[in-house]
Design a protein around this motif. Structure first.
Motif, short mmCIF file in Angstrom:
data_model
loop_
_atom_site.label_atom_id
_atom_site.label_comp_id
_atom_site.label_asym_id
_atom_site.label_seq_id
_atom_site.Cartn_x
_atom_site.Cartn_y
_atom_site.Cartn_z
N GLU A 165 0.83 -1.19 0.00
CA GLU A 165 0.00 0.00 0.00
C GLU A 165 0.88 1.25 0.00
O GLU A 165 1.79 1.39 0.79
N GLY A 166 0.58 2.16 -0.91
CA GLY A 166 1.37 3.37 -1.02
C GLY A 166 2.52 3.28 -2.01
O GLY A 166 3.04 4.29 -2.46
N GLY A 167 2.91 2.05 -2.36
CA GLY A 167 3.96 1.86 -3.34
C GLY A 167 5.36 2.11 -2.81
O GLY A 167 5.55 2.67 -1.72
N MET A 168 6.34 1.70 -3.59
CA MET A 168 7.74 1.80 -3.20
C MET A 168 8.58 2.61 -4.19
O MET A 168 9.78 2.77 -4.00
N GLY A 169 7.95 3.11 -5.24
CA GLY A 169 8.75 3.78 -6.27
C GLY A 169 9.63 2.82 -7.03
O GLY A 169 10.67 3.21 -7.58
N TRP A 170 9.22 1.56 -7.08
CA TRP A 170 10.06 0.48 -7.60
C TRP A 170 10.61 0.78 -8.99
O TRP A 170 11.81 0.74 -9.23
N ILE A 171 9.71 1.08 -9.93
CA ILE A 171 10.14 1.26 -11.32
C ILE A 171 10.85 2.60 -11.49
O ILE A 171 11.87 2.69 -12.19
N ILE A 172 10.35 3.65 -10.85
CA ILE A 172 10.92 4.99 -11.05
C ILE A 172 12.35 5.05 -10.53
O ILE A 172 13.27 5.49 -11.24
N VAL A 173 12.58 4.60 -9.31
CA VAL A 173 13.92 4.68 -8.73
C VAL A 173 14.87 3.72 -9.44
O VAL A 173 16.04 4.04 -9.68
N ASP A 174 14.37 2.55 -9.81
CA ASP A 174 15.21 1.55 -10.46
C ASP A 174 15.69 2.03 -11.83
O ASP A 174 16.81 1.73 -12.25
#
Length: 685
Positions: A165-174
């Motif tokens: 929930e809220g997300g981790m920024g997985w794709i953007i930061v990676d």
């Protein structure tokens, strides 16, 4: 590499292994739980910090604002309106810019001509590199349009979701440092603004310790390094020295690093598989008796050591160094480690030994820790050499027909039979072999050095042979894209490396003609008559392709180290296959004049459920490492060898480049190897 596809520990998605001119400093920065930096199970009882903090900014506390004044309501309203208009414009994704070139259309048109491409001696590698850049832009624009801020993206259906929930920024930061490397200023600006205003790490949920470290922490640290070391790449005024947002990436990385330290609060110092970021509390794996993956526990060192270098906080360094000490105290046989280790006891769990999932990046980070610290920590070179000797003795064999070199597994321990199975993940090893042999220097230069040896020559030989095998797994399928797992036909009993080449001189002492013959490409024809095809079996459950980076990663290292153009050519064939068979195409047929072509466009790229049939079966999922790693390594493979050079950098297992440095003060190997019992007895006698 470690399992880039990779399981997310105890998350719901387990086991299924990249700048604005406004002042943004301090906006949206999550505050770490109190006292995180001194946790780690009481391991760090001495809180004295003798090293200076990064620019003397303790924990990079955001700059304080002036005391609040009483503003007139109309002025406040005006500021709000202007802020909204700026935010709306700066947040507008690239795909909405009607004046920009539609790279999706252009790449689709080019894809229709792929089969007509004829061999040429005058290859324009810059032009080929731009095709990779176009593929990235298309992937990013699709994500911006359909899934902005989400952790997972389904490009076929246009859906998305978050890991938690809220997300981790997985794709953007990676993907952030890939955009910097590709000089995509607009895209970097949009990502940076989201990181500043929306990225937070205070969710009350457990996440994978390993994945969060290599993707999120590694991505932020790499972005900091590239934005300061290479200011002309995707130049953004906000991250310039002295600018308001100069420390944005470090502030975020430090906050995250503090939270991740809770994973190391185990009785042994081995990190738990998962960590609750809000509480900074480690959680054991739900399976495998609570054991952590050995690769995961030992593939967080590059990131935490660089964070320690930047901050001067030795806690980060000591936490990950402790892990390596515990591993070595188990005295792994011949330098080969079982793929699980228990965080409570610090003992290995089971006897399964492999360099595929859960084992791979342990070995990768041995040599890379040595290189990251400018060869100042020789214990890691010693451990690396021991592992290579064990791999040579126990895991390297040759196929029955074409004598392809195979890196097998020992699922029941070193005394039991070899299983001739290679995960795609194993294909990180050819490039890492070459990296270890030369330290990243060109081969011709390394061979002139005083410490060059027959052993190093054999390591180059092995790297070439394994590279050819990994390339064969691509040629073995109908699409030219490798399956997730390949099985090989061996003799019974198998012909091992030690059988064919009893000592390093027997392999490395080949004539130049023999060495040239082993590095030639396998026949790319699909008539099934080539002998090597009889050596490879693809099981139905292993036919999927997850856009993995390991083979192109090794091609990148092999080209930069050997200078042989064949590795670039193999990479180009792979890239064309990705465009041809994994592209997601949109555009309806319409009534056109006779002879007029239908105009369509590529809107993204997806993983495949079956890469061994045409047309392939798609999975409707774009892996985050597609942009963070696979396309990055293609781009670097087609770039000049001095661009983001191997001599100055190490790439973490998620392809995030980090600088080499010389450790000083408390940043050093704080342990010494203990002799094995047999060695101690022999020494006493």
């Amino acid at each position: 590499m470690s399992y880039q596809g990779r399981s997310f520990a105890t998350s719901p998605f387990q086991d299924n292994r990249s700048r604005s001119n406004q002042g943004l400093a301090g906006l949206g920065l999550s505050t770490g739980p109190a006292g995180l930096s001194n946790k780690v199970g009481g391991y760090f009882e001495n809180n004295d910090r003798t090293l200076p903090m990064y620019k003397d900014k303790p924990y990079f506390t955001p700059k304080r604002t002036a005391p609040r004044r009483r503003w007139r309501p109309l002025f406040v309203l005006g500021v709000c309106v202007l802020t909204f208009l700026w935010y709306y414009k700066s947040s507008m994704p690239v795909w909405q810019d009607s004046n920009s070139r539609d790279v999706g259309v252009d790449l689709w048109k080019w894809a229709q001509t792929i089969d007509d491409e004829s061999p040429s001696k005058n290859v324009d590698w810059n032009e080929r590199r731009e095709k990779v850049r176009d593929a990235f832009v298309i992937s990013w624009q699709g994500y911006e349009k359909d899934a902005w801020g989400s952790d997972e993206y389904n490009p076929v259906s246009g859906r998305s979701r978050n890991m938690i929930e809220g997300g981790m920024g997985w794709i953007i930061v990676d993907a952030l440092d890939t955009m910097m490397i590709m000089n995509l200023t607009t895209e970097v600006r949009h990502a940076r603004e989201w990181i500043s205003t929306s990225l937070k790490y205070n969710q009350d949920h457990d996440v994978s310790t390993f994945e969060t470290t290599i993707r999120m922490l590694g991505g932020l640290l790499s972005a900091h390094h590239l934005s300061t070391k290479y200011p002309d790449l995707a130049p953004i005024a906000d991250d310039d020295v002295g600018a308001a947002g100069e420390d944005l990436y470090i502030e975020k990385a430090t906050d995250l690093g503090d939270r991740l330290l809770g994973a190391f609060e185990s009785p042994s110092g081995i990190p738990y598989a998962s960590v609750n970021l809000n509480k900074s509390e480690g959680l054991p794996s739900h399976g495998d008796g609570g054991a952590s993956s050995t690769a995961e526990a030992t593939s967080v060192q590059l990131e935490f050591k660089y964070l320690a270098k930047l901050t001067g906080e030795a806690e980060y360094w000591r936490a990950v160094e402790k892990v390596m000490e515990v591993i070595d105290e188990q005295h792994p046989q011949d330098g080969l480690v079982p793929i699980f280790i228990n965080p409570k006891t610090g003992h290995f769990h089971g006897e399964n030994i492999r360099l595929g999932s859960r084992g791979d990046s342990y070995y990768e980070y041995l040599i890379k820790q040595y290189l990251q610290t400018s060869e100042q920590e020789p214990v890691y070179k010693e451990l690396w050499d021991e592992s290579l000797a064990g791999i040579r003795k126990h895991l390297l064999a040759f196929s029955q027909n074409a004598q392809l070199m195979v890196l097998g597994e020992r699922p029941n321990g070193l005394k039991e039979n070899l299983t001739p199975k290679m995960d795609h993940l194993v294909c990180f090893l050819p490039g890492t072999y070459a990296l270890g042999a030369t330290g990243g220097r060109p081969l011709a230069e390394a061979r002139k050095s005083a410490d060059w040896s027959q052993q190093r020559e054999e390591e180059i030989f092995i790297s070439k042979e394994l590279m050819k095998t990994c390339w064969a797994t691509y040629l073995a399928t109908a699409t030219g894209l490798a399956p997730e797992i390949s099985h090989f036909i061996l003799d019974s009993p198998p012909v091992m490396m030690g059988d064919k080449y009893p000592d390093p001189k027997s392999a490395s002492g080949m004539s130049p003609q023999e060495l040239r013959s082993i590095s030639q490409p396998l026949s790319p024809q699909f008539d099934g008559s080539e002998p090597w095809r009889k050596d490879i079996e693809i099981h139905n459950m292993d036919r999927h392709n997850l856009q993995r980076p390991e083979t192109v990663e090794s091609l990148f290292y092999m080209y930069r180290i050997t200078g042989d153009e064949i590795y670039r050519e193999w990479g180009w064939e792979m890239f064309k296959a990705f465009v041809k068979y994994t592209a997601v195409v949109e555009g309806e047929d319409s009534e056109l004049a006779e002879g007029e072509a239908t105009i369509r466009r590529i809107k993204g790229f997806t993983s495949l459920s079956n890469a061994n049939t045409i047309p392939p079966t798609t999975r409707d999922n774009m892996e985050s490492f597609w942009m963070a790693e696979t396309l990055k390594y293609f781009y670097l493979l087609f770039s000049d060898r001095d661009f983001i050079s191997l001599e100055d950098h190490v790439f973490n297992t998620e392809a995030h480049p980090l600088p080499r440095f010389k450790p000083t003060g408390d940043l050093k190997t704080g342990w010494q190897r203990k002799p094995k019992v047999a060695d101690a007895v022999e020494a006493a006698e």
